[in-house]
Each structure stands twice: as C-alpha cells, then as structure tokens.
Scaffold this active site. Structure first.
Site, mmCIF file in Angstrom:
data_model
loop_
_atom_site.group_PDB
_atom_site.id
_atom_site.type_symbol
_atom_site.label_atom_id
_atom_site.label_comp_id
_atom_site.label_asym_id
_atom_site.label_seq_id
_atom_site.Cartn_x
_atom_site.Cartn_y
_atom_site.Cartn_z
ATOM 1 N N GLY A 113 0.796 -1.223 0.000
ATOM 2 C CA GLY A 113 0.000 0.000 0.000
ATOM 3 C C GLY A 113 0.827 1.271 0.000
ATOM 4 N N CYS A 124 -27.040 -8.557 -17.679
ATOM 5 C CA CYS A 124 -26.374 -8.319 -18.958
ATOM 6 C C CYS A 124 -27.355 -8.680 -20.081
ATOM 7 C CB CYS A 124 -25.109 -9.157 -19.071
ATOM 8 S SG CYS A 124 -24.340 -9.071 -20.694
ATOM 9 N N CYS A 171 -25.481 -11.744 -22.263
ATOM 10 C CA CYS A 171 -25.251 -13.074 -21.712
ATOM 11 C C CYS A 171 -26.128 -13.375 -20.504
ATOM 12 C CB CYS A 171 -23.779 -13.264 -21.351
ATOM 13 S SG CYS A 171 -23.287 -12.468 -19.815
ATOM 14 N N CYS A 222 -22.035 -6.706 -20.079
ATOM 15 C CA CYS A 222 -20.873 -6.919 -19.211
ATOM 16 C C CYS A 222 -19.730 -6.027 -19.662
ATOM 17 C CB CYS A 222 -20.387 -8.360 -19.292
ATOM 18 S SG CYS A 222 -21.490 -9.560 -18.583
ATOM 19 N N CYS A 253 -18.093 -12.153 -20.710
ATOM 20 C CA CYS A 253 -19.382 -12.162 -21.404
ATOM 21 C C CYS A 253 -19.364 -13.149 -22.574
ATOM 22 C CB CYS A 253 -19.691 -10.753 -21.895
ATOM 23 S SG CYS A 253 -21.404 -10.499 -22.366
#
Lengths: 292, 203
Positions: free
Chosen positions: A31, A240, A243, A265, A271
């Site tokens: 980080g 979606c 899909c 997607c 997808c």
C-alpha cells in the site's frame, strides 16, 4: 521496424532493475507508494505508461499477456499495448482471463477469480488518494507517515451529508493491512472486494506521477466506511443483455436517440465465454446463430 | 583451479535471464516463506548461486553493496566490480547511509546470516516518510526448509513455516513496520524471502 532493434521488453536493463527494486519494496510495504524514475514511453502519459513499465519489468518470454481497458480486450489502449509487447518482448497474447499469466488492466478487475500463478498490473493515473484533498506532496507524505487519515473520512462524511450516501463510485479509497490508505486506481467500487485476499500478485504503476505500489496475495484490503454507513458495492440494477449475467459490472450502451439502451458486461471475455456456453440475455442471440 | 569458477560468471543472456530471475525473486517476496530455485549464474565462492543471482538481478551502480564477513573476498569484490559495478561499502560506511540528511538509497547486504547479524543495527531501515529507502539482505543459511518458525501476514494464506536462524530479531523488524529491512534467505540454489511485513512466531 525490426523488433530485434529493441532490448527484450523494450526498457534497458538498468531501468528494469530500478523498477524491479521498487516493486520488491512495494511488496514488502503493501500500500505504500514507492517513488521510481519513470521513463518516457512511446505513448503519451495517461495511456498506461506506468502499467507498461511495470509490465515490462515483470515479463518473461514464457508469459501470456492479456491487456484490458475498462474490461474490454478490443479497445484502442488494450490493443496497442498488447501489440507493443508482442513486438518488443515477443510474448504470446491472449484474451482469455484464465490463460493469461500477466494481465495489465485499466480500470477493471476481471470478473473471473485470478489464480496464484497470475499477476495483475494496474494503470494508475493519480496514485495519491489524498491528492484532491491536499495538493502538496510534502503534506500528503507526512499524512501517510503519521497515519493521519482524518481528512479522507471527512470527505466521505461530506459525501453522506450532501448526498445521503457515500457517493464515491470509483477509485474508492482502501486501507491496506490496517496501515496505508491506498488508491485502487479508478476501478469501480464494485471491484473493491476483489482487491482483498486475492490469490494473484497485484502491482500498480503510475507513470506520470512516478509511483509504484503493490499488494501481495492474501493481503487484507478494506474499503473505508462508517459503522452506520457500511461500504456497499454498486452496479446498474440490470442483467447483462447479451449473456444474462446477474452479478457482473455492466456498461450502459445507448442504442438509439429515443432513449433505448442496453446493459452489457464490461468484461468482454467473461461475457463472450458465457455466451459460448449457451447463456443468452434479453437482447442477445445464441452464438451458434451468428454469422461469422 | 578453474579460473572461470574462481572469477565467477554473469548472465549469458542478460535481459531474459534477469527477467526470469526477477520473477522468482518477486514471487518469493510476494509469498514470504515459499522456497524457489534460483541459480541462473555461477558466482565466485563463497557466494551461493542463489545469492549471486539475486545480487546480479537487483544491484547496479546506483545501489551500494555490503559484503559481510567471509563474503568480503577479493574475488567477490572483483566480481561485483566487473559484473555489477556497484560501489562496495565498508562496515564503517554503513552509518552514513542510515543517518539523516542525504536520503539513502537502497543498500544490498550480502553474506552468511551469521556474518550479517552483527551489522543489523547499522543497516538503513528507511525513514518514516520514505520507508522504501532501506536495506535488502541477501543472507546465506546452511539450509532452508519449510519448517520451524511460523510466518503470517501479507502474502501468506494461513500460516507458512520457514527455518529461520532466529526469531526475535525478525519480530523486532516487523514491530517497527513500515520501517525495517527485507531479507532474501539463500542456500545453495534455493531462495526464500522474509519482508518486514511478515509476523514471525517461534515454533
């Protein structure tokens, strides 16, 4: 131009060593943003020069590289970076998330869970999560040093007082292992939970801002929130249309000038794999019926 | 005597071998306690193949190298000078890198753990605002195995075991996180890492 004119993976060896040392320190201090001497790349800042340099320092000839831009393999940024490494490193490329050993990404984490043999490299525009609250580098550095992160909570609190909820929807700040506050790059906050406890190594490169930071696998990454306003992922309340997936991050596509739209997607590989497997959404057609 | 072995070698195909070696080192650092094979080159005695490969992969003229104790031979110094070009620092120089004022860059300290042990106080551990400006140790051990001290923290799913030579010094190193030094343990052709972020418990 002849690809042989380049050193393997474009950068010279000393530059790669400098980047590699920064990556190792980044992994040792999860980080924390490690400064590095970012090079000019044959593409403008803002096109992923940080990610490209990290990728160049990590690539081995055996790698299979995937590059995505907002989840898509077929947009300009993704295509040009993929071609860049095909030419300068001679690596194989792929669009399949599961096949890739190294994935460079702009602003998304793939829907499919990553494995321990994969590396995810993020392109980062502004690595400093406190930058828009405090423009001075000397001050933000001191704030990280002293763990003085009150300002970030004030910002999230002001979101709530103005909008009734935390309105930050992308580049949502996270705390790494209870120590450093980190910018996860402009991924939607839908992706934030995938940062934590991932099996893959996650590396972040900011070229213009000259910073590299990292998350080792299985690192605890918490999205900032309040007890009474817990962190919530968000996505368009649709499935979606191609899909039919119910649990993926969606792009909204305007389809005419009468307000019609469809949701698809954002992860194109996810997808299309679903469609190959016979899933059909509201506006989709079975793959087998499509003309090649 | 085989002159080549004495002088020590470098990478035959530097860009590719350095890339592969770095991937091994990066995976080691990202997964503390995991042991991998690293022996792209043959460094001069007494450096082990893993220690030599790690040093050749990471060090260059911008990173001072400290050869501790038995590792500080003329052959080793010549090898560093020829293949790496890094300035060699004497034990007495270490303080100046740890001090205030001029921001210290990264230092690589190489040698047997027993030889490095006495210099830990003098190695840079970074500054609160720049914790990355700290030493990386490449410490040779007689053996490395996944047994002994218990490791946990970033990069470790549950608990990993690693045959550390001792535990208290690494607990102290972890306690001052984000400051601290990071260690690559080497033995023959094997390498494992212990970054400052790892919590260590005696077995």
């Amino acid at each position: 131009m002849n690809a042989q004119a380049y050193n393997f993976a474009y950068l010279d060896e000393q530059t790669k060593r400098m980047i590699r040392r920064a990556i190792l320190k980044g992994l040792a201090i999860p980080g924390y943003q490690v400064p590095f001497a970012s090079r000019e790349m044959p593409m403008p800042y803002g096109w992923g020069t940080g990610g490209v340099q990290v990728t160049a320092a990590c690539l081995v000839p055996e790698d299979k590289l995937k590059v995505i831009d907002q989840g898509a393999d077929d947009t300009t940024n993704a295509v040009s970076i993929r071609k860049f490494f095909e030419k300068t490193a001679g690596v194989e490329v792929t669009e399949a998330t599961g096949e890739a050993s190294l994935i460079q990404t702009r602003h998304r984490i793939p829907e499919q869970d990553l494995s321990k043999d994969q590396i995810l490299v993020y392109q980062v525009p502004i690595p400093e999560p406190l930058r828009f609250l405090e423009p001075r580098e000397t001050e933000t550095r001191k704030m990280h040093e002293l763990e003085e992160y009150g300002l970030m909570h004030v910002k999230l609190y002001e979101d709530i007082s103005r909008h009734g909820e935390i309105s930050t929807s992308y580049a949502y700040p996270v705390k790494v292992e209870g120590r450093y506050i980190m910018d996860p790059s402009p991924i939607p906050k839908f992706d934030n939970p995938k940062l934590s406890d991932s099996s893959a190594i996650q590396l972040f490169g900011a070229g213009r801002e000259q910073r590299i930071y990292a998350l080792p696998p299985y690192t605890d990454v918490q999205s900032l929130d309040f007890e009474d306003y817990p962190f919530e992922v968000s996505k368009a309340p649709h499935d979606c249309d191609l899909c039919g997936a119910k649990d993926t991050y969606l792009d909204e596509v305007i389809t005419d000038d009468a307000g019609s739209r469809m949701y698809v997607c954002s992860d194109t590989d996810f997808c299309s794999t679903r469609r190959q497997n016979g899933h059909v959404g509201r506006l989709g057609t079975p793959v087998s019926s499509e003309v090649a | 005597m085989n002159m080549h072995k004495t002088a020590g070698g470098g990478f035959k195909d530097a860009p590719v071998e350095a890339a592969r070696s770095f991937r091994i080192l990066m995976n080691a650092m990202a997964r503390p306690g995991s042991i991998s094979q690293l022996d792209a080159i043959e460094p001069p005695d007494p450096l082990s193949p893993a220690a030599g490969t790690a040093l050749l992969t990471l060090a260059d003229p911008t990173t001072p190298v400290f050869l501790a104790g038995a590792a500080d031979t003329e052959t080793a110094r010549n090898w560093v000078a020829f293949h790496i070009g890094a300035p060699i620092i004497e034990p007495s120089d270490l303080r100046s890198f740890a001090g205030r004022g001029r921001p210290p860059g990264e230092v690589f300290a190489v040698g047997a753990w027993a030889d490095l042990r006495g210099h830990l106080e003098a190695l840079p551990i970074g500054r609160p605002d720049y914790p990355d400006r700290s030493a990386t140790l490449i410490a040779d051990l007689p053996t490395i195995a996944n047994s002994g001290a218990k490791l946990s923290g970033p990069g470790i799913r549950a608990i990993e075991a690693l045959s550390l030579p001792e535990t208290e010094v690494f607990q102290e190193n972890n306690a001052r996180f984000p400051l601290g030094f990071d260690v690559f343990f080497t033995s023959g052709s094997l390498v494992a890492a212990l970054p400052r972020s790892t919590r260590v418990e005696a077995a």
